[in-house]
Design an enzyme around this catalytic site. Structure first.
Site, PDB file in Angstrom:
ATOM      1  N   GLU A   1       1.358   0.837  -1.770  1.00 18.54           N
ATOM      2  CA  GLU A   1       0.415   1.037  -0.652  1.00 18.54           C
ATOM      3  C   GLU A   1      -0.556  -0.153  -0.648  1.00 18.54           C
ATOM      4  OE1 GLU A   1      -0.214   3.205   2.097  1.00 18.54           O
ATOM      5  OE2 GLU A   1      -1.537   1.471   2.271  1.00 18.54           O
TER       6      GLU A   1
ATOM      7  N   ASP B   1       3.765   3.350   9.739  1.00 18.70           N
ATOM      8  CA  ASP B   1       2.953   3.000  10.921  1.00 18.70           C
ATOM      9  C   ASP B   1       3.869   2.863  12.132  1.00 18.70           C
ATOM     10  OD1 ASP B   1       0.274   2.641   9.666  1.00 18.70           O
ATOM     11  OD2 ASP B   1       1.368   1.148   8.499  1.00 18.70           O
TER      12      ASP B   1
ATOM     13  N   LYS C   1       3.020   0.215  20.648  1.00 18.20           N
ATOM     14  CA  LYS C   1       3.127  -0.724  21.778  1.00 18.20           C
ATOM     15  C   LYS C   1       4.397  -1.561  21.640  1.00 18.20           C
ATOM     16  CE  LYS C   1      -1.813  -1.150  22.490  1.00 18.20           C
ATOM     17  NZ  LYS C   1      -3.005  -1.810  21.978  1.00 18.20           N
TER      18      LYS C   1
HETATM   19  C1  LIG Z   1       0.703   5.967   8.708  1.00 16.98           C
HETATM   20  S1  LIG Z   1       0.428   5.760   7.011  1.00 16.98           S
HETATM   21  C2  LIG Z   1       1.314   7.115   6.271  1.00 16.98           C
HETATM   22  C3  LIG Z   1       0.881   7.399   4.865  1.00 16.98           C
HETATM   23  C4  LIG Z   1       1.627   8.507   4.123  1.00 16.98           C
HETATM   24  N1  LIG Z   1       3.028   8.179   3.921  1.00 16.98           N
HETATM   25  C5  LIG Z   1       1.476   9.848   4.790  1.00 16.98           C
HETATM   26  O1  LIG Z   1       2.473  10.406   5.290  1.00 16.98           O
HETATM   27  O2  LIG Z   1       0.356  10.350   4.838  1.00 16.98           O
HETATM   28  C6  LIG Z   1       1.451   4.358   6.616  1.00 16.98           C
HETATM   29  C7  LIG Z   1       0.943   3.607   5.392  1.00 16.98           C
HETATM   30  O3  LIG Z   1       1.906   2.603   5.052  1.00 16.98           O
HETATM   31  C8  LIG Z   1       1.204   1.493   4.518  1.00 16.98           C
HETATM   32  N2  LIG Z   1       2.114   0.329   4.620  1.00 16.98           N
HETATM   33  C9  LIG Z   1       2.638  -0.182   5.751  1.00 16.98           C
HETATM   34  N3  LIG Z   1       3.429  -1.239   5.473  1.00 16.98           N
HETATM   35  C10 LIG Z   1       3.406  -1.392   4.118  1.00 16.98           C
HETATM   36  C11 LIG Z   1       4.022  -2.323   3.241  1.00 16.98           C
HETATM   37  N4  LIG Z   1       4.823  -3.302   3.690  1.00 16.98           N
HETATM   38  N5  LIG Z   1       3.778  -2.204   1.915  1.00 16.98           N
HETATM   39  C12 LIG Z   1       2.969  -1.207   1.449  1.00 16.98           C
HETATM   40  N6  LIG Z   1       2.353  -0.306   2.246  1.00 16.98           N
HETATM   41  C13 LIG Z   1       2.567  -0.400   3.565  1.00 16.98           C
HETATM   42  C14 LIG Z   1      -0.050   1.416   5.369  1.00 16.98           C
HETATM   43  O4  LIG Z   1      -1.098   0.732   4.710  1.00 16.98           O
HETATM   44  C15 LIG Z   1      -0.373   2.886   5.612  1.00 16.98           C
HETATM   45  O5  LIG Z   1      -1.317   3.375   4.691  1.00 16.98           O
END
Ligand SMILES: C[S@@+](CC[C@H](N)C(=O)[O-])C[C@H]1O[C@@H](n2cnc3c(N)ncnc32)[C@H](O)[C@@H]1O
Length: 240
Positions: A101, A151, A155
């Site tokens: 994360e 994420d 868009k």
């Molecule tokens: C929408 S959140 C979902 C968090 C968790 N899985 C949940 O269901 O509550 C997506 C998370 O993925 C992390 N993230 C996105 N791309 C990443 C990457 N390449 N490496 C590590 N973390 C990443 C973001 O920082 C974000 O906190």
């Protein structure tokens, strides 16, 4: 382990005159400032559960060292505030859960949850998951990969930032042991369609949409999606 060919922290990359480079990243550069509660969690617990970026970026580093044992490994990508991480790891003490994360405050929140459930079998790291899988995880070495509510980048001009793309799918397929599973969930219908299309096209994977994985706890992101009437899609793909 493979050599470090690309930077382990692409979000920290600077131009020669000190400006941040424009990279296509799967995450946004959110603030990294801690609340007092997050700072307290970090101070109390980071030494037990966090593998620092410097430690993991070292070419001699191994996860066996970090976990202090050799056990089947699960990699969670984008663990957020650790709701799924802590709950799932606590029920599976026989596996090691590497939670990746990039968002430090989320990692700090996760520390409280790990302490609450006493999940000794988790290590957290704030390195980019794509870099970490490519450079610090051996081929055919991971039992399961979890990607819950990545994420959505809704868009159209941001779709290129979505994590689940062909190149990333090929990497995950290569890192899973034969028969290992990639579990995914999303509340965005068009991202679910994209995931299915990308993963169906990956020759190293076989699978599709599945019933909700019952062990997976409902996270804040899932609740938010449900509250606004979205449908949750769970997918599971197995490595050939
Ligand atoms: C929408 S959140 C979902 C968090 C968790 N899985 C949940 O269901 O509550 C997506 C998370 O993925 C992390 N993230 C996105 N791309 C990443 C990457 N390449 N490496 C590590 N973390 C990443 C973001 O920082 C974000 O906190």
């Amino acid at each position: 382990m493979t050599e470090r060919a690309t930077p382990p922290r692409p979000h920290h990359k600077l131009t020669e005159d000190g400006r941040r480079k424009r990279e296509v990243l799967s995450y946004s550069r959110r603030g990294s400032r801690f609340t007092p509660r997050q700072q307290a969690a970090w101070d109390l617990h980071h030494q037990k559960w966090v593998v620092t970026e410097e430690t993991a970026a070292d070419e001699d580093f191994t996860w066996e060292q970090a976990f202090g044992r050799r056990a089947p490994m699960v990699v969670e990508i984008g663990s957020g505030v650790g709701e799924a991480t802590a709950a799932l790891a606590a029920t599976r003490p026989d596996v090691d859960v590497l939670a990746l994360e990039v968002w430090n405050p989320g990692v700090a929140d996760t520390l409280w949850k790990l302490a609450d459930v006493g999940a000794d079998n988790v290590r957290l790291c704030t390195l980019d998951a794509a870099w970490t899988l490519a450079h610090r995880v051996a081929p055919r070495s991971v039992e399961e990969v979890w990607t819950f509510f990545p994420d959505p980048w809704p868009k159209t001009r941001h779709h290129k930032r979505r994590l689940v793309r062909a190149d990333f799918a090929a990497l995950v397929a290569d890192r899973l042991v034969p028969g290992g599973t990639w579990r995914l969930a999303t509340d965005w219908a068009d991202y679910a369609d994209q995931m299915r299309a990308v993963l169906d096209a990956e020759p190293g994977l076989v699978g599709g949409e599945v019933e909700r994985w019952q062990e997976r706890p409902v996270t804040r992101f899932e609740r938010k999606g449900l509250d606004v009437g979205r449908t949750i899609t769970d997918l599971a793909y197995t490595a050939r």
